[in-house]
Design an enzyme around this catalytic site. Structure first.
Site, PDB file in Angstrom:
ATOM      1  N   HIS A  62       0.867  -1.179   0.000  1.00 46.36           N
ATOM      2  CA  HIS A  62       0.000   0.000   0.000  1.00 46.36           C
ATOM      3  C   HIS A  62       0.906   1.231   0.000  1.00 46.36           C
ATOM      4  CE1 HIS A  62      -3.669  -2.338   0.951  1.00 46.36           C
ATOM      5  NE2 HIS A  62      -2.809  -3.126   1.575  1.00 46.36           N
ATOM      6  N   LEU A  63       0.889   1.970  -1.103  1.00 45.16           N
ATOM      7  CA  LEU A  63       1.730   3.168  -1.206  1.00 45.16           C
ATOM      8  C   LEU A  63       0.993   4.430  -0.779  1.00 45.16           C
ATOM      9  CD1 LEU A  63       3.696   2.479  -4.526  1.00 45.16           C
ATOM     10  CD2 LEU A  63       4.374   1.993  -2.157  1.00 45.16           C
ATOM     11  N   ASN A  94      -6.765   0.690  -2.574  1.00 46.14           N
ATOM     12  CA  ASN A  94      -7.566   1.443  -1.600  1.00 46.14           C
ATOM     13  C   ASN A  94      -6.904   2.771  -1.248  1.00 46.14           C
ATOM     14  OD1 ASN A  94      -5.558  -0.078  -0.322  1.00 46.14           O
ATOM     15  ND2 ASN A  94      -6.715  -0.296   1.581  1.00 46.14           N
ATOM     16  N   HIS A 178      -9.252 -10.353  -0.964  1.00 48.22           N
ATOM     17  CA  HIS A 178      -9.128 -10.079   0.472  1.00 48.22           C
ATOM     18  C   HIS A 178     -10.206 -10.916   1.152  1.00 48.22           C
ATOM     19  CE1 HIS A 178      -8.574  -7.326   4.050  1.00 48.22           C
ATOM     20  NE2 HIS A 178      -9.784  -7.779   4.297  1.00 48.22           N
ATOM     21  N   ASN A 277      -4.516  -6.603   9.695  1.00 44.36           N
ATOM     22  CA  ASN A 277      -5.686  -7.359   9.245  1.00 44.36           C
ATOM     23  C   ASN A 277      -5.325  -8.167   8.007  1.00 44.36           C
ATOM     24  OD1 ASN A 277      -8.295  -8.296   8.958  1.00 44.36           O
ATOM     25  ND2 ASN A 277      -9.031  -6.458   7.925  1.00 44.36           N
ATOM     26  N   ASP A 304       2.332  -6.908   2.563  1.00 41.85           N
ATOM     27  CA  ASP A 304       1.126  -6.145   2.895  1.00 41.85           C
ATOM     28  C   ASP A 304       1.541  -4.841   3.591  1.00 41.85           C
ATOM     29  OD1 ASP A 304      -1.493  -5.359   3.106  1.00 41.85           O
ATOM     30  OD2 ASP A 304      -2.085  -6.870   4.567  1.00 41.85           O
TER      31      ASP A 304
END
Length: 426
Positions: A62-63, A94, A178, A277, A304
Site C-alpha cells: 500500500h503506497l 484502496n 481479500h 488485518n 502487505d
C-alpha cells in the site's frame, strides 16, 4: 544515466547457488561474469561478503498515493522497497480516490517513473471499492494495471465476485481476493481467542477468513478460472488451498513474514504496531502457514506494507490496522534459510519468481546479457531494526528493536545503484 559497475568476487544465486566470480555491469546490462575481469569502471564493489539476488518483487503493498500521503507516498514507498532489495511492487487500490479509473493508474505510473522501482498498480474490482458495480477491467488493463482487487475489504456479493472472476480471466487479468467476512468480523481488532479474551476486546474469528477463502475457491472452480488469495493467516485457509490445488483448482496464495514468525501474543502489550488485518493468530496457525510455505501450498511471501502515521498508531484500541515491512521482509524471511527450512533459491521463488509469474510480468535474471536488476545482500550481516532509520514515512514496524540476520547492501536497477547501505561495515 547508467554506470559501469565492477563487482569483485560476488556469489550469484538464482535457480542455483553459483561459485563466486566478478561481474561487470555496463550500459545497464550485465556485460560479463568471470574470474579476474579487467575493465575500467565508475564504481568497484567488493563483493567478497555479498550475494547477488534477482531484484525481489512484492505483490502486495500500500503506497497510500494518491490521497493519503501523510502516511506514505510513491517516492518514500519505493525508497523503502529499494532498501529491502525490492525492485518491483504491485500497489493496492484502496487509495483516495481508489484506483478505479485510467486517470489514477496513469497518475501512479507517471509518479513512479524515475524511482528505480517498477510500480504496477492493482485496479479495483468494483467502483470505489463499494461492492456494487464492476469496474471496466479492459480499460484498466489498457491503462496499465497488473491485477484487480478490492483489497482492504471483500466483494461481499458472491454473484458479483463470480462475474468479476470470469470477466478478468477472459482478459488475462489476475484477481486478488481479500478474504474476510465482515459480518463475522463484526469490528473485531485482534485474533479471537487468547488475545481478545486477555485484552477484553472484540476478536476476529478465523472463520471469517476460512469462509471467504472457501467461497472464492468454489466460485473459481465452478467457472474454471483462477483466483489469488491474499495474506493467508489461518490453518483452515492453508488446508482449504492445499486441497483445492490437489484437485486442480487454479488457486495461488501469499502470506507475510509476521504470519509465519509471530503469534497473537505480540499484541498483549497493547502496542498498536502489532495490529494488522488479518491479525496475528495462534501458534497452531503460525505452524500451518509455515508448513504451507515449505510444501508449496503458499506461493508467495509478500509484506502487505501498510503505512500509518505515528499519531494514528498511538491508541491501541482505535488505531488503524497495518504494519510496514518492505525494508525487513527479506531479512525476516531469511530465517527460513538460516534454519534450513528453505534453500535460498526456494526463497527466491517465493519472493521474486512466483509473484511475477502470477501477475504475468517478465522475470528478472542475474545472467549475462540481461538488464542489471538485482540486490547485493550480506546474508550473515546482523543488524538491529531502528524505526527512525527506515525510509518509509511510517514507523509501524513489528521488528523494531530486534536483530535480524541478512541485509541488502546495494540495490541496482537499470545499471544504476539506487540504494546503498552507507552504515554497512564488516
Amino acid at each position: 544515466m547508467s554506470q559501469t559497475i565492477l563487482i569483485r568476487n560476488v556469489q550469484i544465486v538464482q535457480d542455483t547457488v553459483q561459485s563466486r566470480c566478478d561481474m561487470l555491469i555496463k550500459d545497464g546490462i550485465i556485460a560479463s561474469c568471470g574470474v579476474s575481469i579487467v575493465a575500467q569502471a565508475d564504481v568497484t564493489i567488493d563483493g567478497s561478503r555479498l550475494t547477488a539476488l534477482p531484484g525481489l518483487f512484492d505483490m502486495h503493498v500500500h503506497l497510500r498515493d494518491p490521497g493519503q500521503t501523510h502516511k506514505e507516498d510513491i517516492q518514500t514507498g519505493t525508497a523503502a522497497a529499494l532498501a529491502g532489495g525490492i525492485t518491483g511492487v504491485a500497489c493496492m487500490p484502496n487509495t483516495t480516490p481508489a484506483i478505479d479509473s485510467e486517470e489514477i493508474v496513469q497518475y501512479i505510473l507517471k509518479k513512479a517513473e524515475n524511482t528505480g522501482v517498477k510500480v504496477h498498480p492493482v485496479g479495483c474490482i468494483t467502483k470505489g471499492l463499494r461492492g456494487e458495480m464492476l469496474c471496466d477491467f479492459s480499460a484498466l488493463q489498457q491503462a496499465g494495471v497488473c491485477a484487480v482487487s478490492d483489497d482492504g475489504r471483500p466483494v461481499e456479493n458472491a454473484k458479483l465476485m463470480q462475474k468479476a472472476l470470469m470477466q478478468a480471466y477472459a482478459l488475462g487479468i489476475p484477481v486478488i481476493s481479500h478474504c474476510e467476512d465482515l459480518s463475522i468480523i463484526d469490528h473485531g481488532i485482534v485474533n479471537q481467542g487468547l488475545a481478545s479474551e486477555t485484552l477484553g476486546v472484540k476478536g476476529m474469528d478465523r472463520a471469517s477468513e476460512d469462509y471467504i477463502t472457501a467461497r472464492e475457491i468454489i466460485l473459481a472452480a465452478s467457472a474454471g478460472v483462477s483466483i489469488h488469495i491474499a495474506h493467508v493467516s489461518t490453518k483452515g485457509s492453508v488446508e482449504i488451498i492445499r486441497q483445492a490445488k490437489a484437485h486442480g483448482v487454479k488457486v495461488t496464495s501469499e502470506t507475510c513474514p509476521h504470519y509465519f514468525l509471530m503469534t497473537e501474543e505480540a499484541v498483549l502489550g497493547k502496542d498498536a504496531d502489532y495490529r494488522m488485518n488479518p491479525p496475528l493468530r495462534t501458534e497452531e496457525d503460525r505452524r500451518a502457514v509455515l508448513e504451507g510455505i515449505i510444501d508449496g501450498t503458499i506461493d508467495c511471501i509478500v509484506t502487505d506494507h501498510a503505512p500509518h502515521a505515528p499519531e494514528e498508531k498511538q491508541d491501541f484500541y482505535r488505531a488503524p490496522n497495518g504494519v510496514i515491512g518492505m525494508e525487513t521482509s527479506l531479512a525476516a524471511s531469511l530465517k527460513l534459510v538460516h534454519s534450513g527450512m528453505l534453500t535460498l533459491p526456494e526463497l527466491l521463488q517465493k519472493m521474486a519468481v512466483n509473484p511475477r509469474r502470477i501477475l504475468g510480468l517478465p522475470q528478472v535474471n542475474v545472467v549475462v546479457g540481461e538488464p542489471a536488476n538485482m540486490t547485493l545482500v550480506d546474508l550473515n550481516y546482523a543488524w538491529t531494526v531502528r524505526p527512525e532509520k527506515l525510509h518509509s514515512k511510517a514507523k509501524n514496524v513489528i521488528w523494531k528493536g530486534k536483530t535480524l540476520v541478512g541485509k541488502p547492501i546495494y540495490t541496482i536497477t537499470d545499471g544504476i545503484i539506487r540504494y546503498q547501505d552507507t552504515e554497512y561495515t564488516v
